[in-house]
Design an enzyme around this catalytic site. Structure first.
Site, PDB file in Angstrom:
ATOM      1  N   ARG A 188      -4.403  -4.056   0.283  1.00 12.85           N
ATOM      2  CA  ARG A 188      -3.233  -3.484  -0.392  1.00 12.85           C
ATOM      3  C   ARG A 188      -2.410  -4.607  -1.001  1.00 12.85           C
ATOM      4  O   ARG A 188      -2.098  -5.600  -0.325  1.00 12.85           O
ATOM      5  CB  ARG A 188      -2.395  -2.698   0.614  1.00 12.85           C
ATOM      6  N   ARG A 209      19.029   0.913  -2.052  1.00 12.48           N
ATOM      7  CA  ARG A 209      19.334  -0.115  -1.063  1.00 12.48           C
ATOM      8  C   ARG A 209      20.790  -0.533  -1.173  1.00 12.48           C
ATOM      9  O   ARG A 209      21.437  -0.367  -2.210  1.00 12.48           O
ATOM     10  CB  ARG A 209      18.449  -1.354  -1.275  1.00 12.48           C
ATOM     11  N   LYS A 217       2.103   8.844  -1.593  1.00 14.92           N
ATOM     12  CA  LYS A 217       2.706   8.455  -0.317  1.00 14.92           C
ATOM     13  C   LYS A 217       3.678   9.553   0.115  1.00 14.92           C
ATOM     14  O   LYS A 217       4.637   9.851  -0.603  1.00 14.92           O
ATOM     15  CB  LYS A 217       3.410   7.112  -0.460  1.00 14.92           C
TER      16      LYS A 217
END
Length: 479
Positions: free
Chosen positions: A33, A74, A220
């Site tokens: 990955r 974030r 995902k």
């Protein structure tokens, strides 16, 4: 015995060390990955080329996943890098706070629409659940909160809303550019972060094809919204990843185990690949051995039927990436001995001839004592369908297509083999297949083998033949 469950390892500084790539390949990594949340494209290109070259030197095929960053929701930075929050204190997430001037009163945020997405009474979870804030009031671009769970909070930690509902699009402008770069890498899979619907998956596939890429799409599952649209997302994807970090934050940790089992079950029933990820062996970032809890976690994912288990920081930044892979491999092999034969789709109708051949092959193999299955394949569809059936019988995907061989590295129980029958007649091809299995010590004299192939060569989806042969009996190899 071949390990059936595939191991994905994230590449990073730890695997850049001299000879470490050789060690992780020898340890048994199946797919790597590349995390596009970190590092520049040239570093990812270098890693992809290096792992493919070293895999080739070891006579292995290793797939490559490009993992898109997705929307960055974030906090920004603190003046002193971190602060200590105490339960009950006031703390604000503030668009007006400069990006590097956070303190005990407030901190900046990267996602400018966050104040529009939250309201009084919402719970915001920071740093994967280590900090929990209760929203008291929203004033313009400032979200006034009370600290419910305190502790140390440092720069750039992620923000989730409990229950989901943040409006950030799955594909950012950075992701769209990174899809083009992934196509240049000839990535075998693109992992889409934070999809909310099938439309996100379809858009990713469209952009990849426009960029000339041939990779397949992994969705995902990490948003509460994705769980509500699970079937449509699975149907639109080639594979799904259970990204347990963000998903656990949004739906609650106690909801994760049943969610994992449900996702694996649904994906397998829909003939899609499924990956279990996040903190599987996190203690091995520093330690030489996993905890007992981590051993149980990996084993339970195998028993649930996952195609692959994934290592993240354990290999990207850990002290011993190869040992983490070796430990995971041992656990998978032992757990696989407990997997029972499957009755998957025993009462179903099939839509395609090659699908019917795949299911008939697995039924015959499980009830006849077959030692190996050799599937000649262009697209990889037949071995994919075969891999949905629980079985200890190795499946060899024999293909002349390099992309197909790389992509099947993710399929549970499937081993890619370079094989071109375009210049062979049927009898010659059958003999070459058996010789290849003998070279790999997969079979021996007297063993039964099933070969599947198509009458018309070079056509994807054309498998229409299932042939049972006995090793050493030349009369069974004639056509």
């Amino acid at each position: 015995m071949l390990r059936r469950t595939k191991i994905i390892a994230t590449l990073g500084p730890a695997t850049d060390k001299p000879k470490m790539l050789d060690k992780i390949i020898q340890a048994g990594v199946d797919v790597v990955r590349l995390n596009f949340s970190h590092d520049v494209f040239e570093k990812h290109r270098e890693r992809a080329e290096s792992v493919r070259n070293r895999a080739r030197a070891h006579g292995r095929q290793v797939g490559v996943i490009v993992d898109l960053q997705g929307p960055k929701i974030r906090i920004q930075k603190f003046k002193n890098k971190e602060i200590e929050l105490e339960e009950g204190q006031a703390f604000a997430l503030d668009l007006a706070c400069p990006s590097d001037a956070g303190d005990e009163r407030h901190v900046g945020i990267t996602y400018k629409n966050l104040p529009n997405d939250v309201r009084r009474g919402d719970t915001l979870i920071l740093d994967d659940g280590n900090i929990v804030l209760w929203v008291d009031e929203v004033k313009g671009g400032r979200i006034e909160c009370k600290v419910k769970v305190g502790g140390v909070l440092s720069n750039n930690k992620g923000i989730n809303r409990k229950g989901g509902g943040l409006s950030a699009e799955a594909l950012t402008e950075k992701d769209k550019q990174d899809i083009k770069l992934a196509a240049k890498l000839d990535a075998d899979y693109i992992a889409l972060s934070f999809p909310r619907s099938a439309n996100d998956v379809n858009e990713t596939r469209r952009l990849l094809h426009e960029a000339g890429g041939n990779g397949r799409i992994i969705a995902k599952i990490e948003r509460a919204e994705a769980m509500k649209a699970l079937d449509e997302i699975i149907e639109a994807s080639d594979a799904v990843m259970i990204a347990r970090g963000d998903l656990g934050v949004e739906i609650g940790d106690e909801a994760l185990p049943p969610a994992q089992k449900d996702i694996i079950n649904r994906a397998r029933n829909m003939n899609k690949v499924v990956i279990t990820a996040t903190q599987m062996m996190e203690s091995m970032i520093k330690n030489p051995n996993p905890t007992r809890a981590e051993v149980f976690d990996v084993a339970n994912a195998v028993l649930d039927g996952t195609d692959a288990v994934m290592l993240s920081a354990e290999t990207a930044m850990g002290k011993n990436p190869d040992k983490a892979i070796e430990a995971m491999s041992r656990i998978c092999r032992r757990a696989e001995k407990l997997v029972e034969r499957s009755d998957h789709r025993i009462n179903s109708q099939f839509k395609h001839i090659d699908e019917a051949v795949a299911m008939a092959t697995m039924y015959a193999a499980n009830h006849l004592g077959v030692k190996a299955i050799a599937a000649l394949t262009e697209s990889g569809s037949t071995p994919l369908w075969m891999s949905r059936i629980s079985s200890g019988i190795p499946i060899y995907a024999l293909s002349r297509q390099i992309n197909t061989r790389r992509q099947v590295t993710l399929y549970r129980g499937v081993e890619p083999v370079s094989f071109d029958l375009s210049l062979m007649n049927a009898a010659h091809a059958n003999r070459e297949i058996i010789d290849e299995l003998l070279r790999r010590s997969a079979v021996r004299e007297g063993d039964l083998v099933i070969i599947t192939k198509g009458d018309i060569q070079g056509v994807g989806g054309g498998t229409n033949v299932m042939k049972i042969v006995r090793v050493g009996d030349m009369s069974t190899l004639s056509n």
